[in-house]
Design a protein around this motif. Structure first.
Motif, PDB file in Angstrom:
ATOM      1  N   THR A  55      -3.531   4.390   1.363  1.00 27.33           N
ATOM      2  CA  THR A  55      -2.123   4.299   2.023  1.00 27.33           C
ATOM      3  C   THR A  55      -2.236   2.654   2.711  1.00 27.33           C
ATOM      4  O   THR A  55      -1.160   1.794   2.473  1.00 27.33           O
ATOM      5  CB  THR A  55      -1.638   5.031   3.053  1.00 27.33           C
ATOM      6  OG1 THR A  55      -1.520   6.141   2.278  1.00 27.33           O
ATOM      7  CG2 THR A  55      -0.368   4.660   3.722  1.00 27.33           C
ATOM      8  N   HIS A  56      -3.294   2.318   3.374  1.00 28.41           N
ATOM      9  CA  HIS A  56      -3.620   1.045   4.366  1.00 28.41           C
ATOM     10  C   HIS A  56      -3.943   0.024   3.391  1.00 28.41           C
ATOM     11  O   HIS A  56      -4.432  -0.956   3.986  1.00 28.41           O
ATOM     12  CB  HIS A  56      -4.048   1.291   5.574  1.00 28.41           C
ATOM     13  CG  HIS A  56      -3.538   2.293   6.531  1.00 28.41           C
ATOM     14  ND1 HIS A  56      -2.619   1.969   7.408  1.00 28.41           N
ATOM     15  CD2 HIS A  56      -3.423   3.845   6.356  1.00 28.41           C
ATOM     16  CE1 HIS A  56      -2.240   2.925   8.101  1.00 28.41           C
ATOM     17  NE2 HIS A  56      -2.688   4.015   7.667  1.00 28.41           N
ATOM     18  N   HIS A  70       2.453   7.619  10.211  1.00 25.70           N
ATOM     19  CA  HIS A  70       2.171   8.869   9.421  1.00 25.70           C
ATOM     20  C   HIS A  70       0.612   9.214   9.490  1.00 25.70           C
ATOM     21  O   HIS A  70       0.257  10.509   9.189  1.00 25.70           O
ATOM     22  CB  HIS A  70       2.758   8.440   7.978  1.00 25.70           C
ATOM     23  CG  HIS A  70       2.151   9.379   6.829  1.00 25.70           C
ATOM     24  ND1 HIS A  70       2.741  10.677   6.872  1.00 25.70           N
ATOM     25  CD2 HIS A  70       1.287   9.372   5.973  1.00 25.70           C
ATOM     26  CE1 HIS A  70       2.210  11.276   5.780  1.00 25.70           C
ATOM     27  NE2 HIS A  70       1.057  10.429   5.374  1.00 25.70           N
ATOM     28  N   SER A  71      -0.257   8.261   9.277  1.00 22.74           N
ATOM     29  CA  SER A  71      -1.699   8.638   9.469  1.00 22.74           C
ATOM     30  C   SER A  71      -1.862   9.173  10.712  1.00 22.74           C
ATOM     31  O   SER A  71      -2.843   9.961  10.753  1.00 22.74           O
ATOM     32  CB  SER A  71      -2.397   7.330   9.146  1.00 22.74           C
ATOM     33  OG  SER A  71      -2.035   6.538   8.008  1.00 22.74           O
ATOM     34  N   ASN A  79       3.480   3.581   8.236  1.00 29.63           N
ATOM     35  CA  ASN A  79       1.976   4.005   7.936  1.00 29.63           C
ATOM     36  C   ASN A  79       1.263   4.517   8.696  1.00 29.63           C
ATOM     37  O   ASN A  79       0.392   5.632   8.736  1.00 29.63           O
ATOM     38  CB  ASN A  79       1.505   2.888   6.776  1.00 29.63           C
ATOM     39  CG  ASN A  79       2.271   2.807   5.693  1.00 29.63           C
ATOM     40  OD1 ASN A  79       2.982   3.489   5.054  1.00 29.63           O
ATOM     41  ND2 ASN A  79       1.916   1.575   4.919  1.00 29.63           N
ATOM     42  N   TYR A  80       1.082   3.704   9.798  1.00 25.89           N
ATOM     43  CA  TYR A  80       0.402   4.114  10.961  1.00 25.89           C
ATOM     44  C   TYR A  80       0.514   5.526  11.568  1.00 25.89           C
ATOM     45  O   TYR A  80       0.005   6.402  11.969  1.00 25.89           O
ATOM     46  CB  TYR A  80       0.173   2.867  11.990  1.00 25.89           C
ATOM     47  CG  TYR A  80      -0.921   1.910  11.617  1.00 25.89           C
ATOM     48  CD1 TYR A  80      -2.099   2.275  11.695  1.00 25.89           C
ATOM     49  CD2 TYR A  80      -0.582   0.804  10.851  1.00 25.89           C
ATOM     50  CE1 TYR A  80      -3.140   1.236  11.671  1.00 25.89           C
ATOM     51  CE2 TYR A  80      -1.381  -0.360  10.545  1.00 25.89           C
ATOM     52  CZ  TYR A  80      -2.858  -0.068  10.967  1.00 25.89           C
ATOM     53  OH  TYR A  80      -3.697  -0.799  10.551  1.00 25.89           O
ATOM     54  N   LEU A  97      -5.762   4.453  15.704  1.00 27.04           N
ATOM     55  CA  LEU A  97      -4.563   4.086  14.933  1.00 27.04           C
ATOM     56  C   LEU A  97      -3.482   4.086  16.196  1.00 27.04           C
ATOM     57  O   LEU A  97      -2.712   3.382  16.196  1.00 27.04           O
ATOM     58  CB  LEU A  97      -4.271   5.360  14.010  1.00 27.04           C
ATOM     59  CG  LEU A  97      -5.109   5.619  12.867  1.00 27.04           C
ATOM     60  CD1 LEU A  97      -4.812   6.971  12.128  1.00 27.04           C
ATOM     61  CD2 LEU A  97      -4.854   4.758  11.948  1.00 27.04           C
ATOM     62  N   THR A 140      -0.830  12.882  10.522  1.00 29.59           N
ATOM     63  CA  THR A 140      -1.513  13.661   9.636  1.00 29.59           C
ATOM     64  C   THR A 140      -3.110  13.989  10.244  1.00 29.59           C
ATOM     65  O   THR A 140      -3.569  15.200  10.123  1.00 29.59           O
ATOM     66  CB  THR A 140      -1.961  12.865   8.355  1.00 29.59           C
ATOM     67  OG1 THR A 140      -0.794  12.582   7.815  1.00 29.59           O
ATOM     68  CG2 THR A 140      -2.616  13.717   7.485  1.00 29.59           C
ATOM     69  N   LEU A 141      -3.499  13.037  11.074  1.00 29.79           N
ATOM     70  CA  LEU A 141      -4.694  13.464  11.645  1.00 29.79           C
ATOM     71  C   LEU A 141      -4.916  14.308  12.936  1.00 29.79           C
ATOM     72  O   LEU A 141      -5.628  15.018  13.349  1.00 29.79           O
ATOM     73  CB  LEU A 141      -5.657  12.033  12.022  1.00 29.79           C
ATOM     74  CG  LEU A 141      -6.260  11.300  10.894  1.00 29.79           C
ATOM     75  CD1 LEU A 141      -6.773   9.975  11.376  1.00 29.79           C
ATOM     76  CD2 LEU A 141      -7.239  11.968   9.944  1.00 29.79           C
ATOM     77  N   ARG A 170     -11.429   1.026   8.938  1.00 30.23           N
ATOM     78  CA  ARG A 170     -11.498   1.167   7.348  1.00 30.23           C
ATOM     79  C   ARG A 170     -12.998   1.576   7.085  1.00 30.23           C
ATOM     80  O   ARG A 170     -13.389   2.295   6.483  1.00 30.23           O
ATOM     81  CB  ARG A 170     -11.209   0.136   6.772  1.00 30.23           C
ATOM     82  CG  ARG A 170     -11.031   0.227   5.466  1.00 30.23           C
ATOM     83  CD  ARG A 170     -10.632  -0.917   4.454  1.00 30.23           C
ATOM     84  NE  ARG A 170     -10.465  -0.788   3.142  1.00 30.23           N
ATOM     85  CZ  ARG A 170      -9.362  -0.182   2.548  1.00 30.23           C
ATOM     86  NH1 ARG A 170      -8.167   0.032   3.256  1.00 30.23           N
ATOM     87  NH2 ARG A 170      -9.216  -0.123   1.312  1.00 30.23           N
ATOM     88  N   ASP A 210      -6.730   9.663   1.111  1.00 24.74           N
ATOM     89  CA  ASP A 210      -5.513   9.152   0.923  1.00 24.74           C
ATOM     90  C   ASP A 210      -5.049   7.924   1.974  1.00 24.74           C
ATOM     91  O   ASP A 210      -4.113   7.145   1.571  1.00 24.74           O
ATOM     92  CB  ASP A 210      -4.560  10.471   1.068  1.00 24.74           C
ATOM     93  CG  ASP A 210      -4.562  11.378   0.003  1.00 24.74           C
ATOM     94  OD1 ASP A 210      -5.057  10.915  -1.034  1.00 24.74           O
ATOM     95  OD2 ASP A 210      -4.394  12.446   0.137  1.00 24.74           O
ATOM     96  N   LEU A 211      -5.629   8.295   3.326  1.00 23.01           N
ATOM     97  CA  LEU A 211      -5.254   7.281   4.372  1.00 23.01           C
ATOM     98  C   LEU A 211      -5.523   5.674   3.979  1.00 23.01           C
ATOM     99  O   LEU A 211      -5.101   4.993   4.108  1.00 23.01           O
ATOM    100  CB  LEU A 211      -5.550   7.805   5.519  1.00 23.01           C
ATOM    101  CG  LEU A 211      -4.934   9.107   6.163  1.00 23.01           C
ATOM    102  CD1 LEU A 211      -5.610   9.394   7.607  1.00 23.01           C
ATOM    103  CD2 LEU A 211      -3.439   8.823   6.187  1.00 23.01           C
TER     104      LEU A 211
END
Length: 388
Positions: A121-122, A89-90, A86-87, A60, A93-94, A160, A117-118
């Motif tokens: 999101t992507h 936020h991901s 988005n990236y 990420l 989160t991690l 992914r 969820d991630l």
């Protein structure tokens, strides 16, 4: 780019820089099956979660850094800014999970929910990015777009896949349910997560033929037949969704060329040839928990070649140099503005970025010489294959 970071992100620049400076782990199928065949014991499930967690923040961070390296006016575009956000936020989160190892079921369940969820999101990253690049095409060259998208698509495939593999292993194991799930219950399955260890390319071809054939018949009123020859009983270890995408794109081109050339009565040939079985694919997988060799793969061919041949006249020399490019400079202004007219270049091929973004491109179109081929090649090359 500091202002962009402050506007979109809640993580520090040095955190992103530190992670982005670390090399990416080359992903192999053996990495994804190293934890064994599900249902996994609890410790193996924890190992899968920690392995996933060791890779994703770095990946990420690399994508965030690549987005920051784009021209400021491009990153300021709302579509590209959304992906950047988005990236960030991901990653944010991690990061709390990366500070400690997952050693209990409660953390593993929560982590898997976050991963799901991630992934969601992507899910629309590529269409949104493409829309942004369409709107910014005056400020960035086609070569820059091609280079960025090619790198981003290839990185996204691995990222992914890592996430979806753990989610699949979690769902197929579920020791947290309290049920005594025994390995015998899953002995008849050839799947390890999202990987099929006995994938039959012939079945994939037939499934894709049905899908593409319906589109072709809807658009042209006819559909060519597909003949499978060679070694149709061949099996291989691979990710079914990846092969489905590749075959679908190749068949779309073959169907379209065949019909538009007036040869719809001529069958399209799909030849399957197994590679010499001179390598034991199963020996690539190791038991990370016990340090012993294990063989989660059932006997299968280590490689396979699929040739799709049609009589549609081939690719014209004028188009050939650009079939691997994400070109967008030939699009009309009204298409970028959202008018539902399909714009084409001088060779009649729907523009790649328009096809991805949906700005006038029909999702069921057979115009597959845009982003479909380079993306299909990226899927094939991810584990050492290719498209020629």
């Amino acid at each position: 780019m500091e202002k962009v970071c402050k506007f979109f992100g809640n993580i520090h620049d040095d955190q992103v820089a530190r992670l982005a400076a670390r090399p990416l782990h080359p992903l192999a199928l053996a990495d994804l099956v190293r934890h064994g065949r599900p249902p996994l014991p609890t410790e193996a499930l924890f190992s899968s979660a920690n392995f996933t967690l060791s890779l994703l923040p770095i990946r990420l961070a690399h994508r965030i850094q690549a987005l920051r390296n784009l021209p400021f006016i491009v990153v300021s575009n709302p579509h590209i800014a959304q992906i950047y956000n988005n990236y960030v936020h991901s990653l944010s989160t991690l990061l709390p999970y990366q500070e400690r190892r997952i050693t209990n079921l409660e953390d593993e369940i929560r982590f898997t929910e976050v991963m799901a969820d991630l992934v969601q999101t992507h899910s629309n990253t590529i269409p949104i990015l493409a829309r942004g690049f369409l709107e910014c095409r005056k400020y960035i060259s086609p070569a820059q777009v091609t280079r960025f998208l090619d790198e981003h698509l290839r990185a996204r495939i691995g990222t992914r896949l890592i996430a979806e593999q753990h989610i699949a292993l979690h769902l197929s194991s579920q020791p947290h349910n309290g049920g005594a799930v025994t390995p015998q219950e899953h002995d008849d399955s050839s799947y390890i997560g999202v990987i099929d260890t006995a994938l039959r390319p012939a079945e994939i071809i037939r499934n894709c033929e049905g899908f593409v054939g319906e589109i072709c018949e809807l658009k042209y009123g006819v559909r060519p037949a597909v003949i499978i020859n060679g070694q149709p009983d061949t099996t291989v270890t691979h990710v079914p969704t990846h092969l489905e995408y590749i075959i679908t794109e190749l068949l779309k081109n073959a169907f379209r060329a065949t019909v538009e050339c007036g040869k719809e009565k001529e069958p399209i040939e799909a030849t399957i040839a197994a590679a010499p079985n001179n390598a034991d694919v199963a020996s690539l997988a190791t038991n990370a928990l016990e340090g012993e060799r294990q063989s989660p793969f059932i006997p299968s061919t280590p490689g396979v070649t699929i040739r799709i041949r049609d009589r549609g006249g081939g690719i014209s020399p004028e188009v050939l140099p650009s079939i691997w490019a994400y070109s967008f400079t030939t699009f009309a202004e009204e298409v970028v503005s959202g008018v539902g007219n399909t714009s084409s270049n001088g060779n009649g091929n729907t523009d790649a970025l328009n096809a991805i973004s949906g700005a006038g491109g029909d999702s069921s179109s057979l115009a597959g010489l845009g982003y479909g081929l380079p993306l299909g090649r990226a899927y094939a090359e991810h584990f050492g294959g290719g498209v020629q």
